[in-house]
Enzyme design. Structure first.
Site, PDB file in Angstrom:
ATOM      1  CE  LYS A   1      -3.812  -2.393   2.331  1.00  0.00           C
ATOM      2  NZ  LYS A   1      -3.150  -3.640   2.750  1.00  0.00           N
TER       3      LYS A   1
HETATM    4  O1  LIG Z   1      -9.165  -3.628   1.469  1.00  0.00           O
HETATM    5  C1  LIG Z   1      -8.278  -4.353   1.915  1.00  0.00           C
HETATM    6  C2  LIG Z   1      -6.976  -4.293   1.471  1.00  0.00           C
HETATM    7  C3  LIG Z   1      -6.058  -5.169   1.970  1.00  0.00           C
HETATM    8  N1  LIG Z   1      -6.411  -6.096   2.895  1.00  0.00           N
HETATM    9  C4  LIG Z   1      -5.377  -7.025   3.373  1.00  0.00           C
HETATM   10  O2  LIG Z   1      -5.731  -8.360   2.971  1.00  0.00           O
HETATM   11  C5  LIG Z   1      -5.442  -9.262   4.027  1.00  0.00           C
HETATM   12  C6  LIG Z   1      -6.734  -9.833   4.581  1.00  0.00           C
HETATM   13  O3  LIG Z   1      -6.470 -10.691   5.667  1.00  0.00           O
HETATM   14  P1  LIG Z   1      -7.590 -11.666   6.298  1.00  0.00           P
HETATM   15  O4  LIG Z   1      -6.852 -12.352   7.406  1.00  0.00           O
HETATM   16  O5  LIG Z   1      -8.030 -12.604   5.211  1.00  0.00           O
HETATM   17  O6  LIG Z   1      -8.703 -10.816   6.784  1.00  0.00           O
HETATM   18  C7  LIG Z   1      -4.650  -8.470   5.056  1.00  0.00           C
HETATM   19  O7  LIG Z   1      -3.283  -8.517   4.718  1.00  0.00           O
HETATM   20  C8  LIG Z   1      -5.181  -7.077   4.872  1.00  0.00           C
HETATM   21  O8  LIG Z   1      -4.267  -6.083   5.304  1.00  0.00           O
HETATM   22  C9  LIG Z   1      -7.697  -6.164   3.326  1.00  0.00           C
HETATM   23  O9  LIG Z   1      -8.077  -7.003   4.190  1.00  0.00           O
HETATM   24  N2  LIG Z   1      -8.611  -5.290   2.824  1.00  0.00           N
END
Ligand SMILES: O=c1ccn([C@@H]2O[C@H](COP(=O)(O)O)[C@@H](O)[C@H]2O)c(=O)[nH]1
Length: 265
Positions: free
Chosen positions: A93
């Site tokens: 990001k």
């Molecule tokens: O909008 C967003 C952008 C990035 N993320 C990232 O994806 C993973 C989600 O992790 P989970 O454990 O499946 O919830 C994490 O690295 C977030 O920083 C997001 O969730 N949403």
């Protein structure tokens, strides 16, 4: 070949659009790995071994690696994933004034794709966009509860800000290397955005631990079959105990998600 060509090949080879999120939170690693030289690398290696056949991509989030041992762990992880033939999307990001982003863009020397923040404008992400062979996923409508606070603000044209971001990304996609990040927690936004930018692949986080809509993630996340649906904690921490078999549980969770998503492809 560009990133999205490689991703298409990988999706076909694995019959999967699953992105396995490598959020190797040191506080959640099994105790028996903590005395290793690089615990996060030791963890990721076993997760990669167990999940790679179901993974269209691996997505380490930089937040879990931003210390000295972390960067070493991340570099080992990326090289190992590549050895298994799996592309790596670094969820970082990033974006800044151009001079600074030129340095951030060095992250793409190792990774195949990156997530970037669009809110400083085109010049702030140009050094990423210029890496023609690398993928650039731009935050558009994020999955977190506060995602709407700014992204859904209505502009004077009546469109929400996230739609303007999508329109700009379509313009910035001169090298066919741009995608959008759109959360599975907003199925209506996913649908609107797919109509608006039919050719841009989406990275769709938010299924699994965040409870997003897996069907919408697949139906609207893919552009001509290409896109990624990410789960991090739901896969890598699928093992409920602290035992030796954490990797087996992760492999099963990745396979389960692949099969679930494939119902909708
Ligand atoms: O909008 C967003 C952008 C990035 N993320 C990232 O994806 C993973 C989600 O992790 P989970 O454990 O499946 O919830 C994490 O690295 C977030 O920083 C997001 O969730 N949403």
């Amino acid at each position: 070949m560009g990133f999205f060509d490689d991703l298409r090949d990988r999706i076909e080879a694995t019959d999967s659009v699953v992105s396995v999120g490598l959020d190797a939170d040191i506080d959640r690693l099994p105790d028996h790995l903590l005395d290793k030289d690089l615990p996060r690398w030791a963890f990721n290696r076993r997760i990669i071994d167990a999940t790679h056949e179901h993974a269209a991509a691996f997505k380490p989030n930089a937040a879990f690696y931003e210390d000295e041992d972390g960067w070493r762990s991340l570099r080992e992880t990326i090289a190992y994933a590549h050895g298994k033939g799996v592309p790596v999307l670094l969820d970082a990001k990033r974006a800044d004034i151009g001079n600074t982003t030129r340095k951030y863009a060095d992250l793409l020397d190792d990774a195949d794709a990156i997530t970037v923040n669009p809110y400083m404008g085109r010049d702030s992400i140009q050094p990423f966009l210029s890496r023609e062979d690398k993928g650039v996923f731009v935050l558009c409508r994020t999955s977190n509860p506060g995602g709407a606070d700014l992204q859904s603000l209505e502009l004077d044209t009546g469109e929400p800000l996230y739609e303007r971001v999508a329109a700009l990304c379509d313009l910035w996609n001169e090298h066919g290397n741009v995608g959008l990040v759109v959360g599975a927690t907003g199925p209506d936004e996913l649908e609107h955005l797919r109509e608006q930018v039919p050719d841009l692949p989406f990275l769709v986080p938010g299924v699994g631990a965040q409870g997003g809509d897996a069907e919408a993630a697949v139906e609207f996340g893919l552009a001509d079959g290409v896109g990624l649906v990410n789960s991090s904690r739901g896969i890598i921490f699928a093992g409920e105990d602290d035992g030796e078999d954490f990797d087996k549980a992760a492999g099963q969770a990745a396979k389960r998600l692949k099969n679930r998503l494939n119902q909708y492809r």
